[in-house]
Design a protein around this motif. Structure first.
Motif, PDB file in Angstrom:
ATOM      1  N   HIS A 231       0.808  -1.222   0.000  1.00 31.31           N
ATOM      2  CA  HIS A 231       0.000   0.000   0.000  1.00 31.31           C
ATOM      3  C   HIS A 231       0.843   1.275   0.000  1.00 31.31           C
ATOM      4  O   HIS A 231       0.319   2.363   0.255  1.00 31.31           O
ATOM      5  CB  HIS A 231      -0.941  -0.012   1.206  1.00 31.31           C
ATOM      6  N   ALA A 232       2.123   1.151  -0.310  1.00 32.63           N
ATOM      7  CA  ALA A 232       3.005   2.312  -0.304  1.00 32.63           C
ATOM      8  C   ALA A 232       2.748   3.206  -1.510  1.00 32.63           C
ATOM      9  O   ALA A 232       2.610   2.739  -2.642  1.00 32.63           O
ATOM     10  CB  ALA A 232       4.466   1.866  -0.300  1.00 32.63           C
ATOM     11  N   ASN A 233       2.695   4.492  -1.263  1.00 34.75           N
ATOM     12  CA  ASN A 233       2.535   5.470  -2.328  1.00 34.75           C
ATOM     13  C   ASN A 233       3.859   5.734  -3.033  1.00 34.75           C
ATOM     14  O   ASN A 233       4.918   5.287  -2.594  1.00 34.75           O
ATOM     15  CB  ASN A 233       1.993   6.789  -1.757  1.00 34.75           C
ATOM     16  N   LEU A 234       3.793   6.475  -4.110  1.00 33.46           N
ATOM     17  CA  LEU A 234       4.996   6.888  -4.835  1.00 33.46           C
ATOM     18  C   LEU A 234       5.919   7.651  -3.884  1.00 33.46           C
ATOM     19  O   LEU A 234       5.489   8.533  -3.146  1.00 33.46           O
ATOM     20  CB  LEU A 234       4.601   7.779  -6.008  1.00 33.46           C
ATOM     21  N   HIS A 235       7.199   7.261  -3.873  1.00 32.70           N
ATOM     22  CA  HIS A 235       8.234   7.889  -3.041  1.00 32.70           C
ATOM     23  C   HIS A 235       7.963   7.712  -1.541  1.00 32.70           C
ATOM     24  O   HIS A 235       8.347   8.565  -0.734  1.00 32.70           O
ATOM     25  CB  HIS A 235       8.400   9.372  -3.380  1.00 32.70           C
ATOM     26  N   ALA A 236       7.297   6.636  -1.150  1.00 28.92           N
ATOM     27  CA  ALA A 236       7.113   6.338   0.270  1.00 28.92           C
ATOM     28  C   ALA A 236       8.462   6.075   0.931  1.00 28.92           C
ATOM     29  O   ALA A 236       9.421   5.633   0.279  1.00 28.92           O
ATOM     30  CB  ALA A 236       6.196   5.135   0.449  1.00 28.92           C
ATOM     31  N   ARG A 237       8.534   6.367   2.228  1.00 25.37           N
ATOM     32  CA  ARG A 237       9.783   6.194   2.978  1.00 25.37           C
ATOM     33  C   ARG A 237       9.531   5.246   4.145  1.00 25.37           C
ATOM     34  O   ARG A 237       8.619   5.449   4.934  1.00 25.37           O
ATOM     35  CB  ARG A 237      10.287   7.539   3.532  1.00 25.37           C
ATOM     36  N   PHE A 238      10.375   4.215   4.244  1.00 27.76           N
ATOM     37  CA  PHE A 238      10.258   3.222   5.301  1.00 27.76           C
ATOM     38  C   PHE A 238      11.445   3.366   6.256  1.00 27.76           C
ATOM     39  O   PHE A 238      12.607   3.314   5.827  1.00 27.76           O
ATOM     40  CB  PHE A 238      10.279   1.801   4.738  1.00 27.76           C
ATOM     41  N   ALA A 239      11.165   3.532   7.548  1.00 28.98           N
ATOM     42  CA  ALA A 239      12.202   3.521   8.581  1.00 28.98           C
ATOM     43  C   ALA A 239      12.162   2.159   9.267  1.00 28.98           C
ATOM     44  O   ALA A 239      11.173   1.808   9.906  1.00 28.98           O
ATOM     45  CB  ALA A 239      11.960   4.634   9.588  1.00 28.98           C
ATOM     46  N   ILE A 240      13.224   1.384   9.102  1.00 27.95           N
ATOM     47  CA  ILE A 240      13.257   0.024   9.632  1.00 27.95           C
ATOM     48  C   ILE A 240      13.988   0.044  10.972  1.00 27.95           C
ATOM     49  O   ILE A 240      15.215   0.102  11.033  1.00 27.95           O
ATOM     50  CB  ILE A 240      13.928  -0.949   8.648  1.00 27.95           C
ATOM     51  N   CYS A 241      13.206  -0.024  12.033  1.00 29.65           N
ATOM     52  CA  CYS A 241      13.737   0.051  13.393  1.00 29.65           C
ATOM     53  C   CYS A 241      14.019  -1.332  13.958  1.00 29.65           C
ATOM     54  O   CYS A 241      15.026  -1.556  14.620  1.00 29.65           O
ATOM     55  CB  CYS A 241      12.733   0.801  14.268  1.00 29.65           C
ATOM     56  N   GLY A 242      13.089  -2.275  13.718  1.00 30.17           N
ATOM     57  CA  GLY A 242      13.237  -3.612  14.264  1.00 30.17           C
ATOM     58  C   GLY A 242      12.390  -4.607  13.500  1.00 30.17           C
ATOM     59  O   GLY A 242      11.506  -4.226  12.728  1.00 30.17           O
ATOM     60  N   MET A 243      12.667  -5.891  13.704  1.00 27.77           N
ATOM     61  CA  MET A 243      11.910  -6.963  13.054  1.00 27.77           C
ATOM     62  C   MET A 243      11.680  -8.081  14.067  1.00 27.77           C
ATOM     63  O   MET A 243      12.206  -9.183  13.942  1.00 27.77           O
ATOM     64  CB  MET A 243      12.641  -7.487  11.816  1.00 27.77           C
ATOM     65  N   LEU A 261       8.697  -1.754  -4.695  1.00 27.81           N
ATOM     66  CA  LEU A 261       9.623  -0.693  -4.324  1.00 27.81           C
ATOM     67  C   LEU A 261      10.309  -0.095  -5.551  1.00 27.81           C
ATOM     68  O   LEU A 261      10.785   1.040  -5.515  1.00 27.81           O
ATOM     69  CB  LEU A 261      10.655  -1.182  -3.305  1.00 27.81           C
ATOM     70  N   ILE A 262      10.327  -0.822  -6.661  1.00 27.69           N
ATOM     71  CA  ILE A 262      10.979  -0.308  -7.868  1.00 27.69           C
ATOM     72  C   ILE A 262      10.105   0.765  -8.526  1.00 27.69           C
ATOM     73  O   ILE A 262      10.499   1.928  -8.658  1.00 27.69           O
ATOM     74  CB  ILE A 262      11.276  -1.447  -8.859  1.00 27.69           C
ATOM     75  N   GLY A 263       8.913   0.372  -8.937  1.00 28.83           N
ATOM     76  CA  GLY A 263       8.049   1.318  -9.634  1.00 28.83           C
ATOM     77  C   GLY A 263       7.622   2.491  -8.779  1.00 28.83           C
ATOM     78  O   GLY A 263       7.480   3.614  -9.287  1.00 28.83           O
ATOM     79  N   ASN A 264       7.445   2.264  -7.491  1.00 28.20           N
ATOM     80  CA  ASN A 264       7.021   3.350  -6.608  1.00 28.20           C
ATOM     81  C   ASN A 264       8.194   4.075  -5.951  1.00 28.20           C
ATOM     82  O   ASN A 264       7.990   4.975  -5.149  1.00 28.20           O
ATOM     83  CB  ASN A 264       6.079   2.814  -5.519  1.00 28.20           C
ATOM     84  N   ARG A 265       9.415   3.679  -6.332  1.00 27.06           N
ATOM     85  CA  ARG A 265      10.632   4.343  -5.838  1.00 27.06           C
ATOM     86  C   ARG A 265      10.612   4.458  -4.314  1.00 27.06           C
ATOM     87  O   ARG A 265      10.862   5.515  -3.732  1.00 27.06           O
ATOM     88  CB  ARG A 265      10.796   5.742  -6.430  1.00 27.06           C
ATOM     89  N   ILE A 266      10.289   3.354  -3.668  1.00 22.48           N
ATOM     90  CA  ILE A 266      10.186   3.344  -2.217  1.00 22.48           C
ATOM     91  C   ILE A 266      11.579   3.349  -1.594  1.00 22.48           C
ATOM     92  O   ILE A 266      12.450   2.582  -2.000  1.00 22.48           O
ATOM     93  CB  ILE A 266       9.400   2.104  -1.743  1.00 22.48           C
ATOM     94  N   GLN A 267      11.780   4.197  -0.609  1.00 23.79           N
ATOM     95  CA  GLN A 267      13.049   4.257   0.120  1.00 23.79           C
ATOM     96  C   GLN A 267      12.931   3.450   1.404  1.00 23.79           C
ATOM     97  O   GLN A 267      12.066   3.707   2.228  1.00 23.79           O
ATOM     98  CB  GLN A 267      13.395   5.708   0.453  1.00 23.79           C
TER      99      GLN A 267
END
Length: 329
Positions: A231-243, A261-267
């Motif tokens: 459900h990420a929008n274009l240029h969404a940003r993910f902060a990965i704190c823990g798993m 993540l490719i087409g939506n350029r997710i960071q």
């Protein structure tokens, strides 16, 4: 004699009580520049599970048979340093024990904020700082963004929810069970997903965020991360704190929606809180302002006594805490 918890054996999968052992610590005289601290509050945190494995990471593994470490708040009872006085309340990393002797350079006097001392192990300490900088610096979240937060009832996640709302964002949290979901709603979340419910997280997130998400703050990994990708929008940003989903299983996360993540350029960016320690004054100033304005709430799950440390730690992996898990010594 001072006592501490040690790691007796390296856990295989979920840690067991038999992996821990209480040990006695020598009561040595203070050296130059050292202080003796009677610990009052001890922290357990999910990252400690990684330190139980004998693998190279950003912090060394716990040594078998030696006192473990972790965040602690205590009262100075003896000092060989002019800058730290007897009676000072301090924050330090010699936890998992009832008394600590450490160099004064490794302790921090508690900031002058009107909160109980244990708050500096949670919302106004490492977990809170993790949430604050993860959201604002790593994910570069801004007013108007839609933010998805996993483990939103935990110490880090609950801080993210409140900071995001204070900064003008729409917030969707995920928590396990009706009671935790209600608490996350009380923090101001616009929607809350019960990941223990009948609706899969990916479907529930689509219902809660029909226009997609701009930011994902990840404490969990697994299906939460996959749902965020879906459900990420274009240029969404993910902060990965823990798993936390994979800390004990070691299983690889299956991501069906990774290609988005490719087409939506997710960071997607991982981080640890020590990346931002030089900016601690900024954190305390901003969070102190929110505290004064009455926009911050916190909750703690408290276990009593040093003997409760393993129980408190294991509770992190079974949903045993709302807010910050603490041990009162």
């Amino acid at each position: 004699m001072a006592r501490a918890w040690s790691l007796k054996a390296r856990p295989q999968g979920m840690p067991k009580h038999t992996d821990f052992a209480m040990i006695d610590l020598d009561t040595a005289a203070l050296g130059a520049g050292e202080v003796r601290i009677a610990n009052r509050w001890l922290s357990v945190d999910p990252y400690m599970r990684g330190r139980m494995n004998d693998v190279k990471s950003y912090v060394p593994p716990f040594a078998l048979g030696e006192a473990m470490q972790g965040g602690a708040v205590g009262e100075v009872v003896e000092s060989n340093d002019d800058g730290i006085k007897v009676g000072d309340m301090v924050l330090h990393m010699a936890g998992w024990r009832d008394e600590a002797v450490v160099p004064a350079a490794q302790v921090q006097k508690l900031p002058a904020l009107d909160v109980p001392p244990q708050a500096f192990l949670g919302q106004l300490g490492m977990p809170g700082m993790t949430g604050y900088f993860g959201l604002l610096a790593v994910a570069e979240a801004k007013a108007g963004d839609t933010v998805f937060v996993s483990a939103a009832a935990g110490a880090v996640g609950s801080t993210v929810v409140q900071v995001a709302k204070a900064k003008g964002m729409t917030v969707i949290g995920s928590a396990g069970g009706a009671e935790k979901c209600e608490w996350v709603k009380s923090l101001g979340a616009d929607a809350v997903i019960d990941y223990k419910g009948d609706v899969p997280v990916v479907k529930a997130l689509g219902q809660a965020a029909p226009k997609g998400i701009d930011v994902y703050f990840d404490n969990v990994g697994g299906e939460h991360l996959d749902a965020a990708l879906a459900h990420a929008n274009l240029h969404a940003r993910f902060a990965i704190c823990g798993m936390i989903d994979v800390y004990n299983s070691g299983a690889a996360t299956q991501l069906k929606y990774l290609a988005r993540l490719i087409g939506n350029r997710i960071q997607i960016r991982g981080f640890i809180v020590s990346d931002f320690m030089s900016r601690a004054d900024e954190f305390y100033k901003d969070m102190g302002g929110m505290l004064t304005a009455g926009t911050l709430k916190r909750q703690e799950t408290v276990k009593e006594g040093l003997e409760a440390m393993p129980d408190a730690f294991l509770g992190l992996f079974s949903g045993g805490n709302t807010g910050k898990m603490l041990v009162k010594v």
